[in-house]
Design a protein around this motif. Structure first.
Motif, mmCIF file in Angstrom:
data_model
loop_
_atom_site.group_PDB
_atom_site.id
_atom_site.type_symbol
_atom_site.label_atom_id
_atom_site.label_comp_id
_atom_site.label_asym_id
_atom_site.label_seq_id
_atom_site.Cartn_x
_atom_site.Cartn_y
_atom_site.Cartn_z
ATOM 1 N N ALA A 211 -9.770 -5.292 2.540
ATOM 2 C CA ALA A 211 -9.053 -4.126 3.071
ATOM 3 C C ALA A 211 -7.668 -4.004 2.453
ATOM 4 O O ALA A 211 -7.191 -2.890 2.172
ATOM 5 N N THR A 212 -7.018 -5.131 2.200
ATOM 6 C CA THR A 212 -5.692 -5.116 1.580
ATOM 7 C C THR A 212 -5.770 -4.620 0.146
ATOM 8 O O THR A 212 -4.922 -3.832 -0.300
ATOM 9 N N VAL A 213 -6.797 -5.060 -0.575
ATOM 10 C CA VAL A 213 -6.983 -4.616 -1.956
ATOM 11 C C VAL A 213 -7.172 -3.101 -2.004
ATOM 12 O O VAL A 213 -6.568 -2.407 -2.830
ATOM 13 N N ALA A 214 -8.010 -2.584 -1.104
ATOM 14 C CA ALA A 214 -8.237 -1.138 -1.069
ATOM 15 C C ALA A 214 -6.955 -0.388 -0.731
ATOM 16 O O ALA A 214 -6.659 0.670 -1.309
ATOM 17 N N GLU A 215 -6.178 -0.923 0.188
ATOM 18 C CA GLU A 215 -4.924 -0.275 0.573
ATOM 19 C C GLU A 215 -3.913 -0.308 -0.571
ATOM 20 O O GLU A 215 -3.173 0.667 -0.792
ATOM 21 N N LEU A 216 -3.862 -1.401 -1.314
ATOM 22 C CA LEU A 216 -2.968 -1.484 -2.464
ATOM 23 C C LEU A 216 -3.329 -0.435 -3.505
ATOM 24 O O LEU A 216 -2.449 0.226 -4.072
ATOM 25 N N GLY B 150 21.069 -2.851 -1.065
ATOM 26 C CA GLY B 150 20.110 -3.219 -0.022
ATOM 27 C C GLY B 150 19.156 -2.082 0.284
ATOM 28 O O GLY B 150 18.649 -1.975 1.405
ATOM 29 N N GLY B 151 18.881 -1.244 -0.730
ATOM 30 C CA GLY B 151 18.053 -0.073 -0.524
ATOM 31 C C GLY B 151 16.625 -0.206 -0.988
ATOM 32 O O GLY B 151 15.875 0.772 -0.980
ATOM 33 N N ALA B 152 16.232 -1.412 -1.424
ATOM 34 C CA ALA B 152 14.850 -1.606 -1.861
ATOM 35 C C ALA B 152 13.922 -1.712 -0.653
ATOM 36 O O ALA B 152 14.315 -2.210 0.406
ATOM 37 N N ARG B 153 12.687 -1.240 -0.825
ATOM 38 C CA ARG B 153 11.686 -1.372 0.234
ATOM 39 C C ARG B 153 11.008 -2.739 0.124
ATOM 40 O O ARG B 153 10.972 -3.326 -0.961
ATOM 41 N N PRO B 154 10.437 -3.243 1.212
ATOM 42 C CA PRO B 154 9.682 -4.500 1.118
ATOM 43 C C PRO B 154 8.462 -4.317 0.210
ATOM 44 O O PRO B 154 7.863 -3.242 0.184
ATOM 45 N N GLU B 155 8.115 -5.353 -0.530
ATOM 46 C CA GLU B 155 6.912 -5.287 -1.359
ATOM 47 C C GLU B 155 5.679 -5.160 -0.474
ATOM 48 O O GLU B 155 5.611 -5.741 0.607
ATOM 49 N N ARG B 156 4.704 -4.400 -0.935
ATOM 50 C CA ARG B 156 3.491 -4.187 -0.147
ATOM 51 C C ARG B 156 2.690 -5.475 0.007
ATOM 52 O O ARG B 156 1.939 -5.626 0.982
ATOM 53 N N LEU B 157 2.807 -6.390 -0.950
ATOM 54 C CA LEU B 157 2.133 -7.684 -0.864
ATOM 55 C C LEU B 157 3.168 -8.765 -1.149
ATOM 56 O O LEU B 157 3.631 -8.908 -2.287
ATOM 57 N N PRO B 158 3.571 -9.516 -0.133
ATOM 58 C CA PRO B 158 4.616 -10.522 -0.319
ATOM 59 C C PRO B 158 4.281 -11.488 -1.462
ATOM 60 O O PRO B 158 3.140 -11.927 -1.615
#
Length: 453
Positions: A296-301, A115-123
């Motif tokens: 903005a999401t694309v730039a952040e990714l 259970g140590g994985a981080r959430p994906e940046r884009l669901p």
């Protein structure tokens, strides 16, 4: 949980026990030999087992030993050191690549179980960062290199970073140090799966690669290279501001070699302050739908690309990833791939720490430099003090039990000892105007003068 000496190490050096347990489970000799025999192409085993070669090189990669000769002297390999170098020279690139894939797959399963994985940046998408690594110039030990004034490059590779798990999940090695990274994109394209999201710099902005991603029902955010022609379908539309710049967006068309026309988006970030390379605009191409990822999401990714660059920095800072004494490409790339393997073992340890200490914000507070140093310091004593038979518990346990052991060990880790050292903002450099005509000065005299003596 363990017997005798191993229990004391589990209490006082739990991170080292975790790494040693992972080695016993994932890289034990019996398992490695079975895997090698089932995957090798031309290479064979005579005097030196593949597992012995892996064990020897991991000692160097993890900075337990300084070089091949030092590791060889401490090993139980019966063959000569010349034979060891010959064996390293003959390791097939497919073997090096396959070992990285094998351990990355195992490590991913362990991280998920912990259970140590981080959430994906884009669901809904599995983020894969792609970047290239050119192995630093080697020493000129090989006869064809001795009279060369130019630096000899033993190889390069493309590396894939699994963002959620923090793993270097795949590698595409190339023995030609002069090869263009784009020449390896065909191999990368074969591994693309639906719902992957590939993020890379402009060197990978190639029509065939982008089209291959789209055809496999995957997505990309890749910086636009001026060599890739696009046809704008509209003027740039303002999409607000983000941090250091203004966001704009437009639809564009791209035609591939088969004549298929693709309609994608171009996101432009106009910066107030230029990048280190002096650029004031970042142009990003993506096939992500606007309703799933606004500009903005694309730039952040794309900004998240620093994670794979940080991974490369960790390979250099915490591990001995590039051995300049190994001039033969196969040997140098084998060493680099084993550094990727070691990095992924550390990723499992970090995942166990995240799971065991959810309130501690492990990724922000724990220094992997201090973690690697502690493991390197205690590993030799651990190997001497603990009998080999005691380590079998890690290889024999089922997945659930093994992860439970990792969690208990992680709970024993004193995070205060591994806390990152934070520093304030850098001060401007002091102008050095004194003593300009002198070759040297006495520090003691200057200190005495400053103290008024």
């Amino acid at each position: 949980m363990f017997d005798g000496v191993l229990q004391r190490f589990a209490e006082r050096a739990p991170a080292s026990v975790m790494v040693r347990g992972l080695l016993e489970r994932l890289l034990n000799a019996e398992r490695l030999e079975r895997w090698f025999e089932s995957t090798r192409e031309e290479q064979y085993t005579r005097q030196i087992l593949f597992s012995s070669l892996v064990g020897l090189m991991l000692q160097i990669v993890c900075r337990v030993q300084a070089n091949v000769h030092a590791a060889y002297r401490q090993s139980s390999i019966a063959a000569s050191v010349v034979a060891v170098y010959g064996k390293l020279q003959g390791v097939e690139l497919s073997t090096s690549q396959g070992l990285v894939r094998l351990i990355a797959t195992d490590a991913a399963a362990l991280i998920d179980e912990l259970g140590g994985a981080r959430p994906e940046r884009l669901p809904g998408y599995r983020i894969r960062y792609l970047d290239g690594n050119c192995i630093a110039a080697s020493e000129r030990r090989l006869k064809p290199l001795r009279d060369s004034a130019a630096a000899p490059l033993p190889g390069k590779s493309l590396v894939v970073f699994d963002d959620a798990r923090g793993l270097l999940s795949d590698v595409f090695p190339c023995a030609d140090g002069h090869a263009q990274e784009r020449s390896l994109l065909g191999e990368v394209a074969e591994t693309i799966q639906a719902n992957d999201l590939w993020i890379a710099d402009r060197n990978f902005c190639v029509t065939a690669f982008l089209a291959a991603i789209a055809r496999r029902q995957a997505a990309f955010v890749i910086r636009h290279h001026s060599g890739l022609s696009v046809k704008p379908l509209s003027a740039l539309q303002a999409r607000g501001r983000r941090g250091n710049g203004e966001l704009l967006e437009q639809a564009v068309q791209v035609s591939d070699a088969d004549g298929h026309i693709w309609t994608w988006r171009r996101v432009v970030l106009r910066l107030k302050q230029p990048t280190r390379d002096g650029h004031r605009e970042l142009n990003l191409l993506t096939n992500l739908p606007a309703e799933q990822a606004e500009a903005a999401t694309v730039a952040e990714l794309y900004r998240g690309r620093w994670t794979i660059e940080t991974a490369f920095q960790k390979l250099q800072g915490h591990l001995n990833a590039e051995l300049n004494t190994l001039g033969y490409p196969q040997a140098a790339l084998f060493g680099f791939c084993l550094a990727l393997v070691a990095f992924n073992l550390y990723a499992v340890v970090m995942a166990a720490l995240r799971a065991a200490h959810p309130e501690a914000k492990v990724d922000k507070t724990v220094s992997e430099h201090y973690l690697a140093g502690e493991i390197a310091r205690t590993t030799e004593g651990l190997n001497i003090a603990v009998e080999q038979a005691q380590w079998r518990v890690f290889a024999q346990a089922d997945q659930v039990s093994f992860c439970a052991m990792l969690l208990v060990l992680a709970q024993n880790v004193d995070l205060k000892k591994l806390r990152k050292s934070t520093r304030g903002p850098k001060k401007p450099p002091t102008a050095r105007t004194k003593h300009t005509g002198k070759p040297h000065v006495s520090t003691a005299k200057l200190l005495a003068k400053a103290a008024g003596g």
